[in-house]
Design a protein around this motif. Structure first.
Motif, PDB file in Angstrom:
ATOM      1  N   ALA A  11       0.837  -1.202   0.000  1.00 27.49           N
ATOM      2  CA  ALA A  11       0.000   0.000   0.000  1.00 27.49           C
ATOM      3  C   ALA A  11       0.873   1.252   0.000  1.00 27.49           C
ATOM      4  O   ALA A  11       0.577   2.229  -0.699  1.00 27.49           O
ATOM      5  CB  ALA A  11      -0.941  -0.008   1.202  1.00 27.49           C
ATOM      6  N   GLN A  12       1.956   1.231   0.758  1.00 24.98           N
ATOM      7  CA  GLN A  12       2.878   2.373   0.795  1.00 24.98           C
ATOM      8  C   GLN A  12       3.512   2.595  -0.573  1.00 24.98           C
ATOM      9  O   GLN A  12       3.635   3.730  -1.033  1.00 24.98           O
ATOM     10  CB  GLN A  12       3.958   2.149   1.859  1.00 24.98           C
ATOM     11  N   GLN A  13       3.899   1.516  -1.227  1.00 22.73           N
ATOM     12  CA  GLN A  13       4.483   1.640  -2.569  1.00 22.73           C
ATOM     13  C   GLN A  13       3.479   2.238  -3.549  1.00 22.73           C
ATOM     14  O   GLN A  13       3.840   3.090  -4.374  1.00 22.73           O
ATOM     15  CB  GLN A  13       4.942   0.275  -3.075  1.00 22.73           C
ATOM     16  N   MET A  14       2.227   1.817  -3.444  1.00 21.66           N
ATOM     17  CA  MET A  14       1.193   2.359  -4.334  1.00 21.66           C
ATOM     18  C   MET A  14       0.989   3.848  -4.082  1.00 21.66           C
ATOM     19  O   MET A  14       0.849   4.631  -5.023  1.00 21.66           O
ATOM     20  CB  MET A  14      -0.124   1.607  -4.154  1.00 21.66           C
ATOM     21  N   ARG A  15       0.997   4.243  -2.812  1.00 20.54           N
ATOM     22  CA  ARG A  15       0.828   5.674  -2.488  1.00 20.54           C
ATOM     23  C   ARG A  15       2.001   6.488  -3.009  1.00 20.54           C
ATOM     24  O   ARG A  15       1.823   7.596  -3.535  1.00 20.54           O
ATOM     25  CB  ARG A  15       0.664   5.855  -0.979  1.00 20.54           C
ATOM     26  N   ARG A  43      -6.555   6.131  -9.396  1.00 22.70           N
ATOM     27  CA  ARG A  43      -6.834   4.695  -9.342  1.00 22.70           C
ATOM     28  C   ARG A  43      -5.898   3.983  -8.355  1.00 22.70           C
ATOM     29  O   ARG A  43      -6.331   3.114  -7.598  1.00 22.70           O
ATOM     30  CB  ARG A  43      -6.719   4.065 -10.728  1.00 22.70           C
ATOM     31  N   LEU A  44      -4.634   4.360  -8.372  1.00 22.00           N
ATOM     32  CA  LEU A  44      -3.689   3.749  -7.430  1.00 22.00           C
ATOM     33  C   LEU A  44      -4.049   4.087  -5.984  1.00 22.00           C
ATOM     34  O   LEU A  44      -3.970   3.234  -5.102  1.00 22.00           O
ATOM     35  CB  LEU A  44      -2.269   4.231  -7.718  1.00 22.00           C
ATOM     36  N   GLN A  45      -4.458   5.335  -5.742  1.00 23.76           N
ATOM     37  CA  GLN A  45      -4.845   5.731  -4.387  1.00 23.76           C
ATOM     38  C   GLN A  45      -6.069   4.951  -3.933  1.00 23.76           C
ATOM     39  O   GLN A  45      -6.129   4.479  -2.792  1.00 23.76           O
ATOM     40  CB  GLN A  45      -5.111   7.238  -4.332  1.00 23.76           C
ATOM     41  N   SER A  50      -8.579   0.549  -0.830  1.00 22.66           N
ATOM     42  CA  SER A  50      -9.423  -0.650  -0.781  1.00 22.66           C
ATOM     43  C   SER A  50      -8.630  -1.847  -0.284  1.00 22.66           C
ATOM     44  O   SER A  50      -9.165  -2.709   0.399  1.00 22.66           O
ATOM     45  CB  SER A  50     -10.045  -0.930  -2.146  1.00 22.66           C
ATOM     46  N   GLN A  51      -7.369  -1.921  -0.622  1.00 25.12           N
ATOM     47  CA  GLN A  51      -6.537  -3.011  -0.134  1.00 25.12           C
ATOM     48  C   GLN A  51      -6.407  -2.916   1.387  1.00 25.12           C
ATOM     49  O   GLN A  51      -6.497  -3.913   2.082  1.00 25.12           O
ATOM     50  CB  GLN A  51      -5.157  -2.973  -0.792  1.00 25.12           C
ATOM     51  N   GLY A  52      -6.221  -1.723   1.880  1.00 32.71           N
ATOM     52  CA  GLY A  52      -6.140  -1.534   3.329  1.00 32.71           C
ATOM     53  C   GLY A  52      -7.449  -1.854   4.014  1.00 32.71           C
ATOM     54  O   GLY A  52      -7.481  -2.477   5.071  1.00 32.71           O
ATOM     55  N   ASP A  53      -8.568  -1.468   3.373  1.00 35.93           N
ATOM     56  CA  ASP A  53      -9.883  -1.762   3.942  1.00 35.93           C
ATOM     57  C   ASP A  53     -10.146  -3.258   4.024  1.00 35.93           C
ATOM     58  O   ASP A  53     -10.690  -3.754   4.994  1.00 35.93           O
ATOM     59  CB  ASP A  53     -10.994  -1.114   3.108  1.00 35.93           C
ATOM     60  N   SER A  54      -9.739  -3.978   2.996  1.00 40.92           N
ATOM     61  CA  SER A  54     -10.022  -5.416   2.959  1.00 40.92           C
ATOM     62  C   SER A  54      -9.186  -6.197   3.965  1.00 40.92           C
ATOM     63  O   SER A  54      -9.537  -7.316   4.318  1.00 40.92           O
ATOM     64  CB  SER A  54      -9.806  -5.970   1.555  1.00 40.92           C
ATOM     65  N   THR A  55      -8.096  -5.625   4.413  1.00 34.90           N
ATOM     66  CA  THR A  55      -7.249  -6.330   5.379  1.00 34.90           C
ATOM     67  C   THR A  55      -7.382  -5.776   6.792  1.00 34.90           C
ATOM     68  O   THR A  55      -6.750  -6.268   7.712  1.00 34.90           O
ATOM     69  CB  THR A  55      -5.754  -6.223   4.968  1.00 34.90           C
ATOM     70  N   GLY A  56      -8.180  -4.729   6.920  1.00 34.90           N
ATOM     71  CA  GLY A  56      -8.325  -4.096   8.226  1.00 34.90           C
ATOM     72  C   GLY A  56      -7.166  -3.194   8.571  1.00 34.90           C
ATOM     73  O   GLY A  56      -6.992  -2.792   9.719  1.00 34.90           O
TER      74      GLY A  56
END
Length: 60
Positions: A11-15, A43-45, A50-56
């Motif tokens: 997620a950090q890399q995507m940001r 889209r990356l943000q 969403s990736q963070g949301d799905s993993t809590g």
């Protein structure tokens, strides 16, 4: 490295990539290229969030 750490790192890399794209968009002189870069950054943000949301995991 735990799974949560891997998700956080991804997620950090995507940001970071999204930030780079935003900066490139600001420097772009062509309006179509600027829009394309902004859209890709957005889209990356969203994907990062969403990736963070799905993993809590809080992506920010």
């Amino acid at each position: 490295m735990s799974v949560a750490d891997e998700f956080r790192a991804r997620a950090q890399q995507m940001r970071e990539k999204a930030d780079q794209l935003e900066q490139a968009a600001e420097r772009a002189s062509d309006p179509a290229e600027r829009r394309r870069l902004h859209d890709k950054a957005r889209r990356l943000q969203e994907q990062s969030r969403s990736q963070g949301d799905s993993t809590g995991i809080d992506p920010m």
